[in-house]
Write a protein that holds these residues in place. Structure first.
Motif, PDB file in Angstrom:
ATOM      1  N   GLY A  20      13.999   1.657   6.831  1.00 25.62           N
ATOM      2  CA  GLY A  20      13.016   1.924   7.479  1.00 25.62           C
ATOM      3  C   GLY A  20      12.658   0.739   8.627  1.00 25.62           C
ATOM      4  O   GLY A  20      13.217   0.592   9.295  1.00 25.62           O
ATOM      5  N   HIS A 258       7.226   1.505  -1.712  1.00 25.33           N
ATOM      6  CA  HIS A 258       8.618   1.267  -1.220  1.00 25.33           C
ATOM      7  C   HIS A 258       8.490   0.063  -0.043  1.00 25.33           C
ATOM      8  O   HIS A 258       7.573   0.467   0.715  1.00 25.33           O
ATOM      9  CB  HIS A 258       9.053   2.802  -0.471  1.00 25.33           C
ATOM     10  CG  HIS A 258      10.295   2.694   0.089  1.00 25.33           C
ATOM     11  ND1 HIS A 258      11.483   2.470  -0.550  1.00 25.33           N
ATOM     12  CD2 HIS A 258      10.412   2.568   1.627  1.00 25.33           C
ATOM     13  CE1 HIS A 258      12.485   2.258   0.414  1.00 25.33           C
ATOM     14  NE2 HIS A 258      11.937   2.527   1.440  1.00 25.33           N
ATOM     15  N   TRP A 265       5.134   0.902   1.869  1.00 31.11           N
ATOM     16  CA  TRP A 265       4.249   1.918   1.811  1.00 31.11           C
ATOM     17  C   TRP A 265       3.953   2.056   0.370  1.00 31.11           C
ATOM     18  O   TRP A 265       4.995   1.899  -0.683  1.00 31.11           O
ATOM     19  CB  TRP A 265       4.866   3.089   2.145  1.00 31.11           C
ATOM     20  CG  TRP A 265       5.314   3.294   3.564  1.00 31.11           C
ATOM     21  CD1 TRP A 265       4.692   3.702   4.694  1.00 31.11           C
ATOM     22  CD2 TRP A 265       6.478   2.546   4.420  1.00 31.11           C
ATOM     23  NE1 TRP A 265       4.984   3.546   5.890  1.00 31.11           N
ATOM     24  CE2 TRP A 265       6.625   2.947   5.583  1.00 31.11           C
ATOM     25  CE3 TRP A 265       7.624   1.891   3.774  1.00 31.11           C
ATOM     26  CZ2 TRP A 265       7.586   2.585   6.604  1.00 31.11           C
ATOM     27  CZ3 TRP A 265       8.536   1.440   4.740  1.00 31.11           C
ATOM     28  CH2 TRP A 265       8.426   1.838   6.173  1.00 31.11           C
ATOM     29  N   VAL A 305       7.851   7.732  -4.100  1.00 36.12           N
ATOM     30  CA  VAL A 305       8.289   7.431  -2.893  1.00 36.12           C
ATOM     31  C   VAL A 305       9.561   6.545  -2.855  1.00 36.12           C
ATOM     32  O   VAL A 305       9.576   5.761  -3.559  1.00 36.12           O
ATOM     33  CB  VAL A 305       7.133   6.938  -1.778  1.00 36.12           C
ATOM     34  CG1 VAL A 305       6.870   5.602  -2.418  1.00 36.12           C
ATOM     35  CG2 VAL A 305       7.491   7.085  -0.351  1.00 36.12           C
ATOM     36  N   GLY A 307      13.012   5.796   0.457  1.00 37.42           N
ATOM     37  CA  GLY A 307      13.390   5.784   1.865  1.00 37.42           C
ATOM     38  C   GLY A 307      14.796   5.967   2.104  1.00 37.42           C
ATOM     39  O   GLY A 307      15.619   5.780   0.946  1.00 37.42           O
ATOM     40  N   LEU A 313      10.667   8.602   4.818  1.00 39.30           N
ATOM     41  CA  LEU A 313      10.295   8.489   3.656  1.00 39.30           C
ATOM     42  C   LEU A 313      10.178   9.788   2.790  1.00 39.30           C
ATOM     43  O   LEU A 313      10.045  10.849   3.436  1.00 39.30           O
ATOM     44  CB  LEU A 313       8.865   8.158   3.482  1.00 39.30           C
ATOM     45  CG  LEU A 313       8.429   6.702   4.238  1.00 39.30           C
ATOM     46  CD1 LEU A 313       6.769   6.412   4.206  1.00 39.30           C
ATOM     47  CD2 LEU A 313       9.024   5.643   3.306  1.00 39.30           C
TER      48      LEU A 313
END
Length: 385
Positions: A20, A258, A265, A305, A307, A313
């Protein structure tokens, strides 16, 4: 309108992969993600397992609740929930929580380098409502109890070492956990309608036996700056942790969490939002809010969630129309897959294999709508990197 820019790439080793990026900003906040064409194209017709996928992707069933995992003598648990993958030599292990009480816990499936199942085993037993959790950089799985005054258990994905209850991480209605190796903390969500967002600061990184539980403090707006404050009594008695610090920010039903590249997030199911904390600037904002999208919201019932190495995501739905949706680094939200014929279920435990080529997840109650009907899947295809 200013857009988010993510630092691409991954740091992949035997211990952890981080994905990310960070938000690049001027004076204004970027808008939450909006519907648009996904990077993998439209969903095709449902396959033999009732799953709609983009072109080039295929699915298979890994395990079913109450049935032995193929090629093993291990019986898969009921109500599969949060999960993660761990490198295991040239293969990997997928761990999965069991969200039942009083006999919850964690199970695991082992794969070789070609994705063939080579074993399955128990990781944790006799705990309650093990919902989500998170992996650590030192290759343990944190399994979280989603009950009042619940605990976090640190477990061994290989099932060799006994699980350890980590009391210092606080007693509350735990959901997910996400490790931040830069700040050397673990972020924690709380599944209460007036819950909080926490971080645990271990006394020694890599050892969760002692440390400080902190809660996020911020205003009531959906964006702004934040600080952390110590929780005086992490055991939640006589006052629950969320009520111990004046000014602690409230979140409506914390779920998945995450971390990647100085950003964390987390989702809140009560208001269908994905929140983003920018850790280098100590600011927060909405990455997604279904009430702020143009037209019909593709993502509802936000839950677990994860990634990918591209910075995408993947957000699983609890309800909605049983989709895993993707939120791209350029703020587009779109369905990635949809499960048909299982409206009484929810999607749980999305996690990528260490090489990023396979996505694991479960339908917690499957076609029956019962915890004994859980199904765990694998999707393989050209995931972008």
């Amino acid at each position: 309108m200013e857009r988010r820019t993510f630092l691409r790439g991954a740091v992949i080793g035997t211990s952890v992969a981080t994905f990310g990026g960070t938000l690049m900003r001027g004076a204004a906040y970027a808008a939450p993600a909006q519907p648009g064409p996904g990077p993998y194209g439209a969903l095709g017709a449902a396959d033999a397992r009732g799953i709609q996928l983009p072109s080039g992707f295929t699915s298979r069933i890994i395990a079913r609740s109450g049935q032995t995992v193929a090629g093993t003598s291990y019986t898969w648990h009921n109500a599969p929930d949060g999960g993660a993958c761990f490198a295991d030599g040239t293969g990997w292990i997928y761990v999965s929580n069991s969200e039942i009480s009083p006999n919850g816990g964690v199970g695991a499936v082992k794969f070789n380098s070609s994705g063939t199942i080579t074993g399955a085993h128990r990781v944790l037993s006799n705990t309650r409502q093990n919902c989500a959790g998170g992996k650590t950089p030192w290759n343990t799985w944190l399994s979280c109890e989603e009950v009042s005054l619940g605990y976090v258990y640190e477990t061994d994905p290989w099932g060799v070492n006994a699980a350890t209850r980590r009391d210092a991480m606080g007693r509350f209605k735990h959901e997910a956990a996400a490790a931040d190796p830069v700040r050397k903390v673990i972020y924690l969500t709380e599944d209460e309608s007036n819950g909080c967002f926490y971080r645990f600061v271990p006394s020694t990184w890599g050892n969760l036996s002692s440390g400080t539980l902190q809660v996020l403090k911020a205003g009531t707006a959906t964006s702004g700056s934040f600080t952390w404050a110590n929780v005086p009594d992490p055991d939640g008695a006589p006052t629950v942790t969320r009520d111990q610090v004046s000014g602690a920010k409230r979140f409506n039903g914390g779920e998945g969490c995450h971390y990647a590249n100085d950003t964390v997030w987390f989702t809140t199911k009560g208001d269908n939002r994905v929140w983003q904390l920018n850790l280098t600037t100590n600011t927060y904002e909405l990455a997604y809010d279904d009430s702020l999208v143009s037209g019909s919201a593709p993502l509802s019932g936000v839950d677990n969630v994860t990634g990918s190495s591209s910075g995408d995501l993947f957000v699983a739905e609890d309800g909605g129309n049983m989709e895993i949706c993707i939120i791209t680094p350029d703020d587009v939200v779109a369905p990635f897959l949809r499960i048909n014929g299982q409206s009484g279920s929810e999607i749980t435990g999305p996690a990528f294999s260490p090489n990023g080529q396979r996505l694991y997840f479960s339908s917690q109650r499957g076609t029956t709508g019962s915890s004994s009907g859980g199904i765990t899947y694998e999707v393989t295809g050209p995931f972008r990197s």
